[in-house]
Enzyme design. Sequence first.
Site, short mmCIF file in Angstrom:
data_model
loop_
_atom_site.label_atom_id
_atom_site.label_comp_id
_atom_site.label_asym_id
_atom_site.label_seq_id
_atom_site.Cartn_x
_atom_site.Cartn_y
_atom_site.Cartn_z
N HIS A 1 -4.00 1.95 4.15
CA HIS A 1 -3.16 3.06 3.55
C HIS A 1 -1.83 2.83 2.77
O HIS A 1 -1.67 2.35 1.13
CB HIS A 1 -3.41 4.89 3.38
CG HIS A 1 -1.81 5.02 3.31
ND1 HIS A 1 -1.52 5.20 5.50
CD2 HIS A 1 -0.86 4.95 3.26
CE1 HIS A 1 -0.28 5.72 4.94
NE2 HIS A 1 0.02 5.49 4.14
N HIS B 1 -8.45 7.41 2.97
CA HIS B 1 -7.24 8.16 2.30
C HIS B 1 -8.19 7.60 0.72
O HIS B 1 -9.27 7.35 -0.04
CB HIS B 1 -5.66 6.68 2.19
CG HIS B 1 -5.10 7.34 1.68
ND1 HIS B 1 -4.60 7.55 -0.29
CD2 HIS B 1 -3.77 7.55 1.97
CE1 HIS B 1 -4.04 7.77 -0.23
NE2 HIS B 1 -2.86 8.18 0.34
#
Length: 366
Positions: A207, A240
Amino acid sequence: MKVGLIFGTRPEAIKVAPVYHELKNNKIDVKVIVTGQHKEMLYQVLNLFEIVPDYDLKIMKEGQLLSELTGKLLMKLDVIIKKEKFDYILVQGDTTSAFVGALAGFYNQIPIGHIEAGLRTGNIYSPFPEEANRKLISNLADIHFAPTKLNMVNLLKENYSEEKIIKSGNTVIDALYWIKENKSVDLQKIREKYNVSNKKYILITMHRRENWGIPMEESLTAVKDYLKKNKDLYLVFPMHLNPLVRKVIHKVLDDFDKKILLEPLQYLEFIAIMDGAYYIMTDSGGIQEEAPSLGKPTLVLRDTTERPEAIKAGTAKLIGTKYKNIMKYMKLLEGNLYYQMSKSNNPYGDGKSSVRIRKYLEERYE
């Protein structure tokens, strides 16, 4: 003594939860100020650890620039700090919430305690903006709670006073031990819920801002190609919420069968999935600390890490995001390297970090 805890993301909440309860259980007046930097994910952790914020700034909006976030936070925190008149403000780690919390406390001449101090990569742009944040917080902090000896050395090299540097261990280990002790039945039920209890799988998380786009695409392509040749292994990927991250995940993995893509997991759920994994691939900092406690080898999908203790101890390997390197290390984990990494010692603490932090604050206050 009155202590303000300022944080805003899920990882911060996990790491300050043991500190909050340690202070509260010892009759210290502690106020929780959450910025809302991770909205949905933050409250999952707060509920798990039974923390009710005294203030929620609800600061985040889609597409918000770092400069805009910083300005809003500073103004809102200043009002609260002036009202509460804290004796200490504690911030954790290296997020924008932590940096601005420290800055607001400094502007009001309140001593700052920095939990998880002294992490360094040596590159101010990697990770971005975390490396700059943690160095700026160190400049503002009055007390540095360093998780490891190496973190202490980093701070001493930068000429911070030795008497204000405390080797505390990492509070994430406190939180993890609590989960393992109190929620073992829940962990197994969660693995059954997500249909992974009978599978051999690699857990992957990506992420970080510096990995958006091509680095993530190259990494996931390597993982997919490796797994196509290893029929007994699956990929589990909690995604994410960031749309830029999800775009790459779907581009690379939508045509791949041996994957389980999950929505963001609650902390308890993530620990369950991590505990059941064969090994872990990640660009997360916190997972590098948690994985050794679970005996999970970890391949770090970054070019630098502020947690070299895991590399030195042998629990993690820093492999970057290049296709060739990822294939190399996944193949190496087929052999003795896996067992060496899984048996390495945890360099990050004994689960008593929160006690050390509380005792130091009390002694100093008196």
